[in-house]
Design a protein around this motif. Structure first.
Motif, PDB file in Angstrom:
ATOM      1  N   ASP A 228      44.634  47.838  40.188  1.00 25.45           N
ATOM      2  CA  ASP A 228      45.228  46.657  40.809  1.00 25.45           C
ATOM      3  C   ASP A 228      45.378  46.838  42.312  1.00 25.45           C
ATOM      4  O   ASP A 228      45.037  47.883  42.886  1.00 25.45           O
ATOM      5  CB  ASP A 228      46.545  46.261  40.118  1.00 25.45           C
ATOM      6  CG  ASP A 228      47.700  47.232  40.385  1.00 25.45           C
ATOM      7  OD1 ASP A 228      47.663  47.973  41.379  1.00 25.45           O
ATOM      8  OD2 ASP A 228      48.664  47.227  39.588  1.00 25.45           O
ATOM      9  N   GLY A 270      44.568  35.046  39.514  1.00 21.81           N
ATOM     10  CA  GLY A 270      44.171  36.449  39.464  1.00 21.81           C
ATOM     11  C   GLY A 270      45.128  37.377  38.765  1.00 21.81           C
ATOM     12  O   GLY A 270      44.863  38.585  38.685  1.00 21.81           O
ATOM     13  N   THR A 271      46.239  36.873  38.237  1.00 21.90           N
ATOM     14  CA  THR A 271      47.263  37.759  37.666  1.00 21.90           C
ATOM     15  C   THR A 271      47.194  37.885  36.140  1.00 21.90           C
ATOM     16  O   THR A 271      48.012  38.600  35.558  1.00 21.90           O
ATOM     17  CB  THR A 271      48.674  37.279  38.048  1.00 21.90           C
ATOM     18  OG1 THR A 271      48.895  35.969  37.507  1.00 21.90           O
ATOM     19  CG2 THR A 271      48.837  37.250  39.558  1.00 21.90           C
ATOM     20  N   ARG A 289      47.221  41.753  40.906  1.00 22.96           N
ATOM     21  CA  ARG A 289      45.834  41.299  40.864  1.00 22.96           C
ATOM     22  C   ARG A 289      44.912  42.500  41.007  1.00 22.96           C
ATOM     23  O   ARG A 289      45.343  43.605  41.298  1.00 22.96           O
ATOM     24  CB  ARG A 289      45.561  40.298  42.016  1.00 22.96           C
ATOM     25  CG  ARG A 289      46.340  39.025  41.916  1.00 22.96           C
ATOM     26  CD  ARG A 289      46.127  38.158  43.150  1.00 22.96           C
ATOM     27  NE  ARG A 289      46.852  36.879  43.045  1.00 22.96           N
ATOM     28  CZ  ARG A 289      48.133  36.717  43.318  1.00 22.96           C
ATOM     29  NH1 ARG A 289      48.855  37.759  43.738  1.00 22.96           N
ATOM     30  NH2 ARG A 289      48.703  35.529  43.178  1.00 22.96           N
TER      31      ARG A 289
END
Length: 292
Positions: A228, A270-271, A289
């Protein structure tokens, strides 16, 4: 750090679809808002559509594709066990070979791919696809090893990591200075490997050195991994998803009902963490993300 610092809804794992044999190679495609992945023994590529919450068969008879990534032009670059190559799917659906040989010898069965900060492709080349008929075509290793390769249009192909028994998933740190690679040797009894290794990326992104142990997965093995934006490593395992700080401290465990093969970040912001686990596709809402 608390659980809430990493995941929303207390890390609830939602199953989005089921019906595969062995799910692998997830990739979020922003232009279509779909999650693409492979059912490798089923020899098909599937897509889950976020707008309709439905899953379709994207392609069949795909020569046992596995890991994939979006290139700078938005095309999908994917690993083909069956064709023993790295290939690109063009917007019209046709396939283009990127690389299939090293020093005149065929690759084993490319498994996973990542794009380095310098734009080169790094991909793992274990021999699963030539040793298991349900994941490729039985065949022989033509070069003496199972390496991680780097390829670029300017430099061609070269091995960058050669000391892993069965290299599998790989991902770069946010600044591109570290590459993480999983060793899944234990899967076919090729050795005890069920861990993640870390390497320094050197020579302006053209090589790797200083390989060292990063983390061990005790239940099953670490197949696919994702990093991430804060450098934390999210790893697949037999019992779910394990999350490690860059110093290898385990921060979080998310149990999943089936052995996990791979995972990726995606969704509109994006999470969302998408998880391919044996027969199914799952999703966990996170607070972070993908790194790059």
């Amino acid at each position: 750090m608390t659980r809430a610092d990493l995941v929303q809804d207390d890390g609830r794992v939602d199953r989005l679809w089921t019906g595969a044999t062995w799910s692998e190679g997830p990739l979020w495609i922003p232009t279509t808002r779909r999650l693409r992945w492979s059912d490798i023994p089923g020899d098909r590529i599937l897509e889950w559509d976020s707008a309709s919450d439905t899953t379709i068969v994207h392609r069949e008879g795909v020569e046992f594709t596995n890991g994939r990534v979006l290139d700078a032009d938005g095309a999908v670059v994917q690993c083909s066990h069956g064709r023993r190559r790295l290939e690109r799917e063009l917007p019209d659906g046709s396939l283009e070979e990127i690389v299939a040989q090293w020093e005149g010898k065929r690759l084993n069965s490319p498994n996973d791919v990542a794009i380095a900060p310098d734009g080169s492709y790094w991909f793992s080349d274990p021999d699963y696809g030539i040793r298991q008929a349900h994941e490729g075509h039985l065949g022989e290793r033509e070069y003496d090893g199972r390496f991680v390769f780097r390829w670029s249009a300017a430099d061609g192909i070269r091995p960058v990591i050669t000391d892993i028994v069965q290299p599998n998933g790989l991902a770069f740190s946010p600044d591109g200075s570290t590459v993480y690679v999983t060793d899944t040797a234990i899967g076919l009894d090729d050795g005890p490997g069920h861990w993640i290794r870390a390497y320094d990326v050197v020579d302006a992104g053209a090589g790797a050195e200083n390989g060292r142990h990063f983390a061990t997965i005790d239940d099953g093995m670490p197949d696919g991994i994702a990093v991430d934006e804060r450098g934390r490593v999210w790893s697949s395992a037999g019992d779910g998803v394990h999350v490690f700080d860059p110093d290898a401290t385990e921060l979080l465990f998310l149990p999943v009902p089936e052995p996990v093969a791979n995972l990726c970040f995606g969704g509109d912001d994006g999470t969302d963490l998408f998880i391919t686990a044996t027969t199914s596709l799952y999703r966990v809402r996170t607070t972070t993300r993908a790194a790059i």
